[in-house]
Motif scaffolding. Structure first.
Motif, PDB file in Angstrom:
ATOM      1  N   ALA A   1      36.348  52.004  35.734  1.00  0.00           N
ATOM      2  CA  ALA A   1      38.344  51.483  35.241  1.00  0.00           C
ATOM      3  C   ALA A   1      38.300  51.252  36.049  1.00  0.00           C
ATOM      4  N   THR A   2      39.689  50.735  35.301  1.00  0.00           N
ATOM      5  CA  THR A   2      40.640  50.033  36.118  1.00  0.00           C
ATOM      6  C   THR A   2      42.081  50.153  34.936  1.00  0.00           C
ATOM      7  N   PHE A   3      43.509  50.179  36.608  1.00  0.00           N
ATOM      8  CA  PHE A   3      44.323  50.788  36.275  1.00  0.00           C
ATOM      9  C   PHE A   3      45.009  49.845  35.920  1.00  0.00           C
ATOM     10  N   TRP A   4      45.966  49.365  34.964  1.00  0.00           N
ATOM     11  CA  TRP A   4      47.149  48.822  34.952  1.00  0.00           C
ATOM     12  C   TRP A   4      48.175  49.090  34.049  1.00  0.00           C
ATOM     13  N   PRO A   5      49.174  48.404  34.726  1.00  0.00           N
ATOM     14  CA  PRO A   5      51.199  48.578  34.728  1.00  0.00           C
ATOM     15  C   PRO A   5      51.260  48.513  32.448  1.00  0.00           C
TER      16      PRO A   5
END
Length: 200
Positions: free
Chosen positions: A94-98
């Protein structure tokens, strides 16, 4: 780590969000294609199966976009959220982005401007994976062959592998007058077209 190409679901989303430090209670699925994208509040969580390729791609995406955000004079790619990324659960990456909502689609000129800026950048000061054409297709063929009941017949799989081999051989003998790029546009580049906001 998994070999199956099935995308992670809600359970993996909840695990990765918990590991990153927030709840996935109000999550909404945006799409399920090569990866699954979920909107959780004002955060986009991108989930992929936990394979060696997906780990490398996630780590590269985070490293490159943070470097671009820290060194470029104007935004080229969307900067990921701060904190340790990517998050691994054993079955998902998982990666997290605005989240950057938009009502307008970027046109060719918007994309071309970003690509020119990207190609004008010097090579990054860190190791960068060599581009491997059709790697995901080859991985998908291997994953299908490993299943108890493959979706493809052996003849279909052999035909595709032969075709893939021919295309890769053609790519390897192609001359690139401007040299092979160290980076290609990703979803983060496309998303930066959709917002006037910049920086991390």
């Amino acid at each position: 780590m998994v070999i199956d190409s099935t995308l992670p679901g809600r359970t993996e989303l909840e695990k990765t969000c918990h590991a990153y430090g927030f709840s996935a209670d109000d999550a909404r699925l945006l799409h399920r294609r090569s990866n699954a994208a979920w909107l959780v509040g004002d955060v986009v969580v991108r989930l992929a199966s936990d394979t060696s390729l997906r780990r490398t791609r996630a780590a590269t995406s985070i490293t490159v976009t943070r470097w671009l955000a820290a060194t470029a004079s104007e935004p080229i790619g969307l900067c990921p959220l701060p904190g340790e990324q990517s998050v691994l659960t054993g079955t998902a990456v998982a990666t997290f982005w605005p989240y950057r909502p938009t009502s307008e689609r970027p046109d060719a000129a918007d994309v071309a401007r970003l690509v020119r800026q990207l190609h004008a950048r010097p090579a990054p000061p860190f190791d960068f994976p060599k581009y491997q054409p059709l790697r995901r297709l080859r991985d998908a063929l291997d994953a299908d062959q490993a299943r108890a009941e493959p979706a493809l017949t052996s003849q279909e799989g052999d035909w595709l592998r032969t075709r893939v081999g021919g295309l890769i051989a053609a790519f390897d003998t192609t001359r690139f007058p401007s040299a092979r790029a160290w980076c290609t546009p990703t979803h983060t580049t496309r998303m930066s077209c959709r917002t006037a906001a910049g920086g991390c």
